[in-house]
Motif scaffolding. Structure first.
Motif, PDB file in Angstrom:
ATOM      1  N   GLN A   1      -5.151  68.390  80.942  1.00 16.78           N
ATOM      2  CA  GLN A   1      -3.935  68.669  81.679  1.00 16.78           C
ATOM      3  C   GLN A   1      -2.939  67.601  81.277  1.00 16.78           C
ATOM      4  N   VAL A   2      -1.745  68.023  80.871  1.00 18.56           N
ATOM      5  CA  VAL A   2      -0.728  67.093  80.403  1.00 18.56           C
ATOM      6  C   VAL A   2      -0.231  66.272  81.584  1.00 18.56           C
ATOM      7  N   LYS A   3      -0.397  64.968  81.466  1.00 12.62           N
ATOM      8  CA  LYS A   3       0.070  64.032  82.480  1.00 12.62           C
ATOM      9  C   LYS A   3       0.978  63.023  81.793  1.00 12.62           C
ATOM     10  N   GLY A   4       2.162  62.853  82.315  1.00 10.62           N
ATOM     11  CA  GLY A   4       3.089  61.888  81.731  1.00 10.62           C
ATOM     12  C   GLY A   4       3.762  62.418  80.481  1.00 10.62           C
ATOM     13  N   ASP A   5       4.586  61.547  79.914  1.00  6.04           N
ATOM     14  CA  ASP A   5       5.334  61.893  78.718  1.00  6.04           C
ATOM     15  C   ASP A   5       4.562  61.475  77.475  1.00  6.04           C
ATOM     16  N   GLY A   6       4.785  62.185  76.405  1.00  7.83           N
ATOM     17  CA  GLY A   6       4.240  61.763  75.124  1.00  7.83           C
ATOM     18  C   GLY A   6       5.042  60.582  74.609  1.00  7.83           C
ATOM     19  N   ASP A   7       4.471  59.826  73.713  1.00  9.64           N
ATOM     20  CA  ASP A   7       5.139  58.693  73.084  1.00  9.64           C
ATOM     21  C   ASP A   7       6.022  59.243  71.968  1.00  9.64           C
ATOM     22  N   LYS A   8       7.330  59.260  72.207  1.00  8.02           N
ATOM     23  CA  LYS A   8       8.272  59.874  71.270  1.00  8.02           C
ATOM     24  C   LYS A   8       8.497  58.979  70.059  1.00  8.02           C
TER      25      LYS A   8
ATOM     26  N   ARG B   1      12.708  63.113  60.099  1.00  5.12           N
ATOM     27  CA  ARG B   1      13.126  64.515  60.002  1.00  5.12           C
ATOM     28  C   ARG B   1      13.199  65.166  61.376  1.00  5.12           C
ATOM     29  N   GLN B   2      12.260  64.790  62.246  1.00  3.63           N
ATOM     30  CA  GLN B   2      12.224  65.390  63.584  1.00  3.63           C
ATOM     31  C   GLN B   2      11.453  64.475  64.525  1.00  3.63           C
ATOM     32  N   ASP B   3      11.599  64.732  65.801  1.00  2.32           N
ATOM     33  CA  ASP B   3      10.855  63.958  66.788  1.00  2.32           C
ATOM     34  C   ASP B   3       9.416  64.442  66.853  1.00  2.32           C
ATOM     35  N   ILE B   4       8.508  63.510  67.024  1.00  3.40           N
ATOM     36  CA  ILE B   4       7.089  63.804  67.201  1.00  3.40           C
ATOM     37  C   ILE B   4       6.652  63.114  68.480  1.00  3.40           C
ATOM     38  N   TYR B   5       5.825  63.792  69.257  1.00  3.75           N
ATOM     39  CA  TYR B   5       5.330  63.245  70.512  1.00  3.75           C
ATOM     40  C   TYR B   5       3.829  63.016  70.403  1.00  3.75           C
ATOM     41  N   ASP B   6       3.418  61.756  70.521  1.00  2.00           N
ATOM     42  CA  ASP B   6       2.000  61.399  70.474  1.00  2.00           C
ATOM     43  C   ASP B   6       1.435  61.405  71.885  1.00  2.00           C
ATOM     44  N   TYR B   7       0.233  61.943  72.015  1.00  4.61           N
ATOM     45  CA  TYR B   7      -0.454  62.002  73.300  1.00  4.61           C
ATOM     46  C   TYR B   7      -1.870  61.459  73.136  1.00  4.61           C
ATOM     47  N   THR B   8      -2.338  60.733  74.135  1.00  4.75           N
ATOM     48  CA  THR B   8      -3.734  60.322  74.248  1.00  4.75           C
ATOM     49  C   THR B   8      -4.160  60.695  75.658  1.00  4.75           C
ATOM     50  N   LEU B   9      -5.021  61.695  75.765  1.00  5.67           N
ATOM     51  CA  LEU B   9      -5.412  62.224  77.071  1.00  5.67           C
ATOM     52  C   LEU B   9      -6.922  62.422  77.138  1.00  5.67           C
ATOM     53  N   THR B  10      -7.430  62.435  78.349  1.00  8.40           N
ATOM     54  CA  THR B  10      -8.848  62.686  78.564  1.00  8.40           C
ATOM     55  C   THR B  10      -9.069  64.177  78.701  1.00  8.40           C
ATOM     56  N   GLY B  11     -10.030  64.689  77.952  1.00  2.18           N
ATOM     57  CA  GLY B  11     -10.355  66.101  78.002  1.00  2.18           C
ATOM     58  C   GLY B  11     -11.823  66.302  78.292  1.00  2.18           C
ATOM     59  N   PHE B  12     -12.170  67.531  78.640  1.00  2.00           N
ATOM     60  CA  PHE B  12     -13.549  67.874  78.983  1.00  2.00           C
ATOM     61  C   PHE B  12     -13.930  69.173  78.281  1.00  2.00           C
ATOM     62  N   ASN B  13     -15.163  69.226  77.778  1.00  2.00           N
ATOM     63  CA  ASN B  13     -15.636  70.462  77.170  1.00  2.00           C
ATOM     64  C   ASN B  13     -16.181  71.375  78.267  1.00  2.00           C
ATOM     65  N   GLU B  14     -16.708  72.525  77.905  1.00  3.19           N
ATOM     66  CA  GLU B  14     -17.158  73.504  78.902  1.00  3.19           C
ATOM     67  C   GLU B  14     -18.328  72.996  79.742  1.00  3.19           C
ATOM     68  N   ASP B  15     -19.045  71.965  79.256  1.00  2.00           N
ATOM     69  CA  ASP B  15     -20.158  71.378  80.009  1.00  2.00           C
ATOM     70  C   ASP B  15     -19.704  70.215  80.876  1.00  2.00           C
TER      71      ASP B  15
END
Length: 116
Positions: A36-43, A48-62
């Motif tokens: 789930q996206v929480k907070g802003d990405g690191d712009k 050429r264009q803006d890129i947003y870096d994200y570091t987030l915790t994710g969970f697999n189906e288990d």
């Protein structure tokens, strides 16, 4: 030499067929994680264009946890649920927004625990 040309032709034909059928090769064989996206990405500006870096915790189906780093070419919608496609050697290869009801039960429980 003929075998190499034949192999290359068959490989190219196979990947063209898969792509034409709507199969994303970046998702093929990848492990799925839900975030789930929480907070802003690191712009960042790559010139050429803006890129947003994200570091987030994710969970697999288990419900197994992983910290995932990825980038987006636009700022992602806050509180949106995403499915990330992850490969060991390449990292996150693709992502897609999903509805809450599309997330496996164990992964959703873990995501909601983080909200409390």
């Amino acid at each position: 030499m003929k075998k190499a040309i034949l192999f290359f032709t068959v490989t190219l034909l196979f990947s063209t067929i898969l792509t034409g059928c709507g199969i994303d090769l970046n998702r093929l064989g990848a492990e799925k994680y839900y975030i789930q996206v929480k907070g802003d990405g690191d712009k960042k500006d790559d010139g050429r264009q803006d890129i947003y870096d994200y570091t987030l915790t994710g969970f697999n189906e288990d419900g197994e946890e992983a910290t995932l780093e990825f980038f987006a070419l636009k700022e992602l919608r806050k509180d949106a649920y995403l499915i990330l496609y992850y490969k060991d050697k390449k990292g996150v290869t693709s992502y897609q927004e999903v509805n809450e009801e599309d997330i496996p039960e164990k992964a959703l429980e873990k995501l909601q625990e983080g909200v409390k």
